[in-house]
Design a protein around this motif. Sequence first.
Motif, mmCIF file in Angstrom:
data_model
loop_
_atom_site.group_PDB
_atom_site.id
_atom_site.type_symbol
_atom_site.label_atom_id
_atom_site.label_comp_id
_atom_site.label_asym_id
_atom_site.label_seq_id
_atom_site.Cartn_x
_atom_site.Cartn_y
_atom_site.Cartn_z
ATOM 1 N N MET A 231 0.839 -1.214 0.000
ATOM 2 C CA MET A 231 0.000 0.000 0.000
ATOM 3 C C MET A 231 0.873 1.264 0.000
ATOM 4 O O MET A 231 0.663 2.183 -0.776
ATOM 5 C CB MET A 231 -0.911 -0.020 1.243
ATOM 6 C CG MET A 231 -1.821 1.183 1.344
ATOM 7 S SD MET A 231 -3.049 1.245 0.037
ATOM 8 C CE MET A 231 -3.947 2.689 0.475
ATOM 9 N N GLN A 232 1.868 1.258 0.928
ATOM 10 C CA GLN A 232 2.770 2.402 1.022
ATOM 11 C C GLN A 232 3.512 2.613 -0.293
ATOM 12 O O GLN A 232 3.655 3.737 -0.779
ATOM 13 C CB GLN A 232 3.769 2.159 2.176
ATOM 14 C CG GLN A 232 4.707 3.321 2.471
ATOM 15 C CD GLN A 232 3.946 4.598 2.841
ATOM 16 O OE1 GLN A 232 2.836 4.546 3.352
ATOM 17 N NE2 GLN A 232 4.547 5.743 2.531
ATOM 18 N N ARG A 233 3.946 1.474 -0.894
ATOM 19 C CA ARG A 233 4.680 1.553 -2.161
ATOM 20 C C ARG A 233 3.773 2.108 -3.260
ATOM 21 O O ARG A 233 4.200 2.911 -4.083
ATOM 22 C CB ARG A 233 5.183 0.164 -2.541
ATOM 23 C CG ARG A 233 5.953 0.177 -3.854
ATOM 24 C CD ARG A 233 6.638 -1.120 -4.116
ATOM 25 N NE ARG A 233 7.756 -1.325 -3.228
ATOM 26 C CZ ARG A 233 8.584 -2.350 -3.310
ATOM 27 N NH1 ARG A 233 8.400 -3.243 -4.221
ATOM 28 N NH2 ARG A 233 9.594 -2.468 -2.475
ATOM 29 N N LEU A 234 2.512 1.692 -3.237
ATOM 30 C CA LEU A 234 1.561 2.178 -4.256
ATOM 31 C C LEU A 234 1.378 3.692 -4.134
ATOM 32 O O LEU A 234 1.412 4.431 -5.119
ATOM 33 C CB LEU A 234 0.203 1.473 -4.089
ATOM 34 C CG LEU A 234 -0.892 1.921 -5.050
ATOM 35 C CD1 LEU A 234 -0.545 1.500 -6.483
ATOM 36 C CD2 LEU A 234 -2.239 1.337 -4.659
ATOM 37 N N LEU A 235 1.231 4.157 -2.863
ATOM 38 C CA LEU A 235 1.053 5.597 -2.650
ATOM 39 C C LEU A 235 2.287 6.372 -3.121
ATOM 40 O O LEU A 235 2.171 7.458 -3.713
ATOM 41 C CB LEU A 235 0.785 5.883 -1.167
ATOM 42 C CG LEU A 235 -0.573 5.396 -0.650
ATOM 43 C CD1 LEU A 235 -0.700 5.637 0.847
ATOM 44 C CD2 LEU A 235 -1.710 6.093 -1.393
ATOM 45 N N GLU A 236 3.467 5.792 -2.856
ATOM 46 C CA GLU A 236 4.694 6.464 -3.304
ATOM 47 C C GLU A 236 4.767 6.524 -4.829
ATOM 48 O O GLU A 236 5.174 7.521 -5.414
ATOM 49 C CB GLU A 236 5.917 5.719 -2.747
ATOM 50 C CG GLU A 236 6.169 6.021 -1.283
ATOM 51 C CD GLU A 236 7.223 5.104 -0.670
ATOM 52 O OE1 GLU A 236 7.326 5.102 0.548
ATOM 53 O OE2 GLU A 236 7.913 4.391 -1.423
ATOM 54 N N THR A 237 4.345 5.433 -5.477
ATOM 55 C CA THR A 237 4.357 5.401 -6.954
ATOM 56 C C THR A 237 3.409 6.458 -7.509
ATOM 57 O O THR A 237 3.725 7.169 -8.472
ATOM 58 C CB THR A 237 3.914 3.993 -7.447
ATOM 59 O OG1 THR A 237 4.689 3.021 -6.777
ATOM 60 C CG2 THR A 237 4.103 3.859 -8.942
ATOM 61 N N ALA B 92 -9.918 13.550 -4.154
ATOM 62 C CA ALA B 92 -11.126 12.719 -3.997
ATOM 63 C C ALA B 92 -11.501 12.532 -2.538
ATOM 64 O O ALA B 92 -10.647 12.523 -1.652
ATOM 65 C CB ALA B 92 -10.895 11.352 -4.642
ATOM 66 N N TRP B 93 -12.802 12.394 -2.319
ATOM 67 C CA TRP B 93 -13.293 12.060 -0.978
ATOM 68 C C TRP B 93 -14.148 10.803 -1.073
ATOM 69 O O TRP B 93 -15.013 10.735 -1.934
ATOM 70 C CB TRP B 93 -14.132 13.180 -0.388
ATOM 71 C CG TRP B 93 -14.505 12.853 1.043
ATOM 72 C CD1 TRP B 93 -13.805 13.151 2.167
ATOM 73 C CD2 TRP B 93 -15.665 12.114 1.449
ATOM 74 N NE1 TRP B 93 -14.443 12.638 3.267
ATOM 75 C CE2 TRP B 93 -15.605 11.988 2.862
ATOM 76 C CE3 TRP B 93 -16.742 11.520 0.798
ATOM 77 C CZ2 TRP B 93 -16.567 11.317 3.610
ATOM 78 C CZ3 TRP B 93 -17.706 10.842 1.535
ATOM 79 C CH2 TRP B 93 -17.613 10.751 2.932
ATOM 80 N N PRO B 94 -13.948 9.840 -0.154
ATOM 81 C CA PRO B 94 -12.832 9.735 0.783
ATOM 82 C C PRO B 94 -11.522 9.524 0.023
ATOM 83 O O PRO B 94 -11.537 8.948 -1.069
ATOM 84 C CB PRO B 94 -13.179 8.509 1.632
ATOM 85 C CG PRO B 94 -14.171 7.737 0.833
ATOM 86 C CD PRO B 94 -14.878 8.688 -0.058
ATOM 87 N N PRO B 95 -10.385 9.968 0.619
ATOM 88 C CA PRO B 95 -9.120 9.945 -0.118
ATOM 89 C C PRO B 95 -8.759 8.578 -0.702
ATOM 90 O O PRO B 95 -8.230 8.500 -1.806
ATOM 91 C CB PRO B 95 -8.098 10.383 0.937
ATOM 92 C CG PRO B 95 -8.880 11.192 1.912
ATOM 93 C CD PRO B 95 -10.251 10.584 1.948
ATOM 94 N N LEU C 178 -17.181 17.566 -1.692
ATOM 95 C CA LEU C 178 -16.042 17.622 -0.776
ATOM 96 C C LEU C 178 -14.720 17.644 -1.542
ATOM 97 O O LEU C 178 -13.776 18.345 -1.153
ATOM 98 C CB LEU C 178 -16.058 16.437 0.186
ATOM 99 C CG LEU C 178 -17.060 16.526 1.335
ATOM 100 C CD1 LEU C 178 -16.894 15.339 2.266
ATOM 101 C CD2 LEU C 178 -16.901 17.818 2.128
ATOM 102 N N GLY C 179 -14.643 16.876 -2.637
ATOM 103 C CA GLY C 179 -13.429 16.864 -3.452
ATOM 104 C C GLY C 179 -13.154 18.248 -4.040
ATOM 105 O O GLY C 179 -12.019 18.749 -3.975
ATOM 106 N N VAL C 180 -14.192 18.878 -4.577
ATOM 107 C CA VAL C 180 -14.017 20.201 -5.185
ATOM 108 C C VAL C 180 -13.679 21.238 -4.102
ATOM 109 O O VAL C 180 -12.881 22.154 -4.337
ATOM 110 C CB VAL C 180 -15.286 20.604 -5.979
ATOM 111 C CG1 VAL C 180 -15.184 22.026 -6.494
ATOM 112 C CG2 VAL C 180 -15.484 19.659 -7.159
ATOM 113 N N ALA C 181 -14.262 21.076 -2.907
ATOM 114 C CA ALA C 181 -13.952 22.010 -1.813
ATOM 115 C C ALA C 181 -12.466 21.915 -1.444
ATOM 116 O O ALA C 181 -11.809 22.932 -1.172
ATOM 117 C CB ALA C 181 -14.830 21.697 -0.598
ATOM 118 N N ARG C 182 -11.922 20.710 -1.448
ATOM 119 C CA ARG C 182 -10.480 20.541 -1.145
ATOM 120 C C ARG C 182 -9.642 21.205 -2.241
ATOM 121 O O ARG C 182 -8.639 21.860 -1.963
ATOM 122 C CB ARG C 182 -10.131 19.053 -1.049
ATOM 123 C CG ARG C 182 -10.841 18.363 0.108
ATOM 124 C CD ARG C 182 -10.499 16.892 0.152
ATOM 125 N NE ARG C 182 -9.132 16.671 0.591
ATOM 126 C CZ ARG C 182 -8.438 15.568 0.352
ATOM 127 N NH1 ARG C 182 -8.964 14.595 -0.332
ATOM 128 N NH2 ARG C 182 -7.212 15.446 0.788
#
Length: 377
Positions: free
Chosen positions: A1-7, A98-101, A171-175
């Motif tokens: 998961m961590q590796r995917l987020l880094e990619t 995106a929400w939820p992230p 929520l996504g657009v607000a972010r």
Amino acid sequence: MQRLLETIALARAESEGEVARQLQICNACRYCEGFCAVFPAMTRRLEFGAADIHYLANLCHNCGACLHACQYAPPHEFGVALPQALARVRRETYAAYAWPPSFGRLYRHNGLVVALAAAGGLALFLVLALALNGTLWPGPLKGNFYAVFPHQLLAALFGAVFLYAVFALGLGVARFWREVKPGESADGAAAEAARNALALTYLGGGHGDGCNEEDDRFTLARRRLHHLTFYGFLLCFAATSVATLYHYLLDRHAPYPFWSLPVLLGTAGGLGLLAGPAGLLWLNLRRHPLEGDANQRPMDRGFIALLFLASATGLALLAWRDTGAMALLLAIHLGVVLALFLTLPYGKFAHAAYRCAALLKFNIEKRLPSRIALGAD
Ligand code: SF4
Ligand code: SF4
């Protein structure tokens, strides 16, 4: 998961770096200044941070004009292909805000196969539910949909899914809005942004002759097909809203006659939603490869397919609502519409919401003095 987020983070940084490189060239050249809102917004900046790039990527209408006008486009060594570079970042921004992230990843997987599988799966589920209940082929019901699926059930199910879609996208657009922070408001900016969005001003290519598609020729086809799709969608939404008011305020229940307001609105909207998406798919299949992001095409086509199918099944339901096939057609139509609503916040529809926000920022910003002109940093 961590590796995917880094990619994912690395891919985003690379896409943003490429846009910043190309914008530095454009900022020195400025040949395309009158084409769209992106170039005037670009000239108000000397450097391009992540927030600027996200804003400009969503301000781009992907008309393709700057690619065909560019003397530095490939095979030139500068390799300027702004529509493609901005399109890549655009999809990354949908995922990033995106929400939820954790659902941001859905943008990467949403495509034609997912759209068709979701629509087919949900339709099959409803058909099987009716078959098990013995109501799949009940004989002519004179278009009385609620004899097949109770009104309360439909209102609760579709209301909940639609509200979730609006909430998640909002929520996504607000972010996104918080990140690009216009800082101030300006009189008339919202009205002009709404006019730009409703008229699709920047799909005129800056000179009113339109966009480029597969070659250097200008065409207004993209703008017209977007209008058919957009107003078709709005008319269908209006038909549902009027029918809801009839039901709860006037105690007039479906089925409504063909010449009633909900059916006329729905029919006109349905025809727009057939012609618009069919034409946009045709353009999508023929577009110049440097005008867009090849990885985003499955997402585009999935959304187009769901719009087309929702309309086609809705019109088929209207045509055969007085026959014994009505329950089957209704189950198929509801399955497709449910799939459309469920994928709404994590697919191509996001571009409408993010682009409206970017247009609003542009119209606020252009009413303010340029920080460069004031000599600010
Ligand atoms: S896209 Fe090409 S022609 Fe247009 S401003 Fe940028 S560098 Fe100049
Ligand atoms: S593709 Fe069209 S809208 Fe996007 S930057 Fe180029 S000219 Fe502007």
